[in-house]
Design a protein around this motif. Sequence first.
Motif, mmCIF file in Angstrom:
data_model
loop_
_atom_site.group_PDB
_atom_site.id
_atom_site.type_symbol
_atom_site.label_atom_id
_atom_site.label_comp_id
_atom_site.label_asym_id
_atom_site.label_seq_id
_atom_site.Cartn_x
_atom_site.Cartn_y
_atom_site.Cartn_z
ATOM 1 N N ARG A 181 -25.880 -42.693 1.921
ATOM 2 C CA ARG A 181 -26.140 -43.653 2.996
ATOM 3 C C ARG A 181 -27.585 -43.467 3.451
ATOM 4 O O ARG A 181 -27.900 -42.489 4.146
ATOM 5 C CB ARG A 181 -25.178 -43.439 4.154
ATOM 6 N N SER A 182 -28.463 -44.376 3.090
ATOM 7 C CA SER A 182 -29.881 -44.209 3.387
ATOM 8 C C SER A 182 -30.184 -44.313 4.879
ATOM 9 O O SER A 182 -31.263 -43.904 5.323
ATOM 10 C CB SER A 182 -30.703 -45.235 2.615
ATOM 11 N N ASP A 183 -29.232 -44.846 5.662
ATOM 12 C CA ASP A 183 -29.426 -44.892 7.109
ATOM 13 C C ASP A 183 -29.044 -43.582 7.788
ATOM 14 O O ASP A 183 -29.321 -43.390 8.975
ATOM 15 C CB ASP A 183 -28.625 -46.050 7.711
ATOM 16 N N LYS A 184 -28.416 -42.660 7.038
ATOM 17 C CA LYS A 184 -27.971 -41.395 7.620
ATOM 18 C C LYS A 184 -28.482 -40.172 6.865
ATOM 19 O O LYS A 184 -28.411 -39.057 7.373
ATOM 20 C CB LYS A 184 -26.432 -41.351 7.673
ATOM 21 N N VAL A 185 -28.979 -40.386 5.646
ATOM 22 C CA VAL A 185 -29.420 -39.276 4.804
ATOM 23 C C VAL A 185 -30.850 -39.537 4.334
ATOM 24 O O VAL A 185 -31.164 -40.618 3.835
ATOM 25 C CB VAL A 185 -28.508 -39.102 3.574
ATOM 26 N N GLU A 186 -31.711 -38.532 4.487
ATOM 27 C CA GLU A 186 -33.070 -38.604 3.951
ATOM 28 C C GLU A 186 -33.171 -37.646 2.763
ATOM 29 O O GLU A 186 -32.994 -36.438 2.924
ATOM 30 C CB GLU A 186 -34.086 -38.216 5.014
ATOM 31 N N ILE A 187 -33.422 -38.176 1.584
ATOM 32 C CA ILE A 187 -33.545 -37.347 0.389
ATOM 33 C C ILE A 187 -34.965 -36.821 0.293
ATOM 34 O O ILE A 187 -35.936 -37.589 0.295
ATOM 35 C CB ILE A 187 -33.183 -38.145 -0.879
ATOM 36 N N LEU A 188 -35.094 -35.496 0.207
ATOM 37 C CA LEU A 188 -36.401 -34.849 0.122
ATOM 38 C C LEU A 188 -36.798 -34.529 -1.310
ATOM 39 O O LEU A 188 -37.990 -34.508 -1.642
ATOM 40 C CB LEU A 188 -36.393 -33.546 0.935
ATOM 41 N N GLU A 189 -35.787 -34.288 -2.158
ATOM 42 C CA GLU A 189 -36.077 -33.840 -3.526
ATOM 43 C C GLU A 189 -34.851 -34.070 -4.390
ATOM 44 O O GLU A 189 -33.716 -33.958 -3.916
ATOM 45 C CB GLU A 189 -36.437 -32.351 -3.495
ATOM 46 N N SER A 190 -35.062 -34.395 -5.657
ATOM 47 C CA SER A 190 -33.944 -34.482 -6.600
ATOM 48 C C SER A 190 -34.460 -34.273 -8.010
ATOM 49 O O SER A 190 -35.603 -34.641 -8.329
ATOM 50 C CB SER A 190 -33.233 -35.842 -6.497
ATOM 51 N N HIS A 191 -33.622 -33.661 -8.845
ATOM 52 C CA HIS A 191 -33.972 -33.510 -10.259
ATOM 53 C C HIS A 191 -32.724 -33.103 -11.032
ATOM 54 O O HIS A 191 -31.776 -32.526 -10.469
ATOM 55 C CB HIS A 191 -35.088 -32.484 -10.462
ATOM 56 N N PRO A 192 -32.692 -33.390 -12.338
ATOM 57 C CA PRO A 192 -31.552 -32.951 -13.149
ATOM 58 C C PRO A 192 -31.658 -31.455 -13.449
ATOM 59 O O PRO A 192 -32.760 -30.886 -13.464
ATOM 60 C CB PRO A 192 -31.689 -33.784 -14.427
ATOM 61 N N ILE A 193 -30.521 -30.841 -13.676
ATOM 62 C CA ILE A 193 -30.453 -29.452 -14.129
ATOM 63 C C ILE A 193 -29.878 -29.477 -15.542
ATOM 64 O O ILE A 193 -28.715 -29.841 -15.746
ATOM 65 C CB ILE A 193 -29.553 -28.599 -13.223
#
Length: 345
Positions: free
Chosen positions: A146-158
């Motif tokens: 939910r982009s109105d409730k969650v701010e994504i700072l970082e993402s990447h595959p493992i």
Amino acid sequence: MIMDLILGPMKDKKKRNRYRLLFILLSIPLLSFSQSDTHSYSILFYNVENLFDCKNDSLTNDDDFTPEGKNHWTYNRLNTKLNGLSKTMLAINEWNCPDLIGLCEVENQYVLNQLIYNTGLNHLAYKSIHYDSKDRRGIDVALLYRSDKVEILESHPISCSDPKNNFFTRDALYTKGVILDQDTLHLIINHWPSKRGGALASEDKRLFVAEQIKSVTDSILNSNAESNIILLGDFNADLQSESLKQFISNGHFTSVLEPDELITHKVGGSHKYQGHWSVIDHILISRAIATSEKISLNHSIGQLAFLLENDLTYSGLKPKRTYAGPRYIGGISDHLPVILTISKK
């Protein structure tokens, strides 16, 4: 006032009262969708069982899921599945839609876009994170948030594959974000190798994957022992397996509930195989979350009626899947979703 304008100068008082009641009842779900709970958030995981588009990808083994393939996978069938998934996500938490949704068995960004923009989810500000992995069938893990409730700072595959030994499997997905403008959360979505060939014979593959995930969680915890980390996914293993003990036995992680606590008169796990229920879809939380006195936790397995059907072979109920062998039956998945709600005290 608004209702009076809608009803107008209706002379029949009884009829007017009936319309007033109808107006109120119809307004309730609209109000529940619009309200935002700033004191709790929920995290869902769902193995959505072969969420393929209908196109043939020459780089992956997806031929069965095309209109000309063995399963005769068409856009009508895809849309039926997408609408069933959105219905599940809307209803699973009493109409408070999950803030974070981990998925596995997703083919690509196209099906994710269809799910969040062309179903009943389209008004909830969901966005997605997905990376193509080296799985031979082309199925990956993904995150909806939910982009109105969650701010994504970082993402990447493992990467969880071992090319030296010709072992290729799904990547895991790491994300770091801030939820409700308060908590920093590390989330790792998993889909570990299946038990094909036997549970013991395939355990080495899951142990290898566990080592890759553990190297990431160890790095996070070494940096900050009080980090909020959640591991969720289809681990194809129960809590007693050697692969999951890599996380649980050292006390760094714990399952929110033991399997016995999840069993009801209807459902005995998240997956049923040859009449036997098991819990292989897990949500594991780090010690900082598990021991916090400022929050309460609620975990459950989704048991919505439309996700289940009678098990005519082994009795009881079972998940209503999309296909039974090559036969299309129109269900959603052979797994049930699992959900965790974290509430501030």
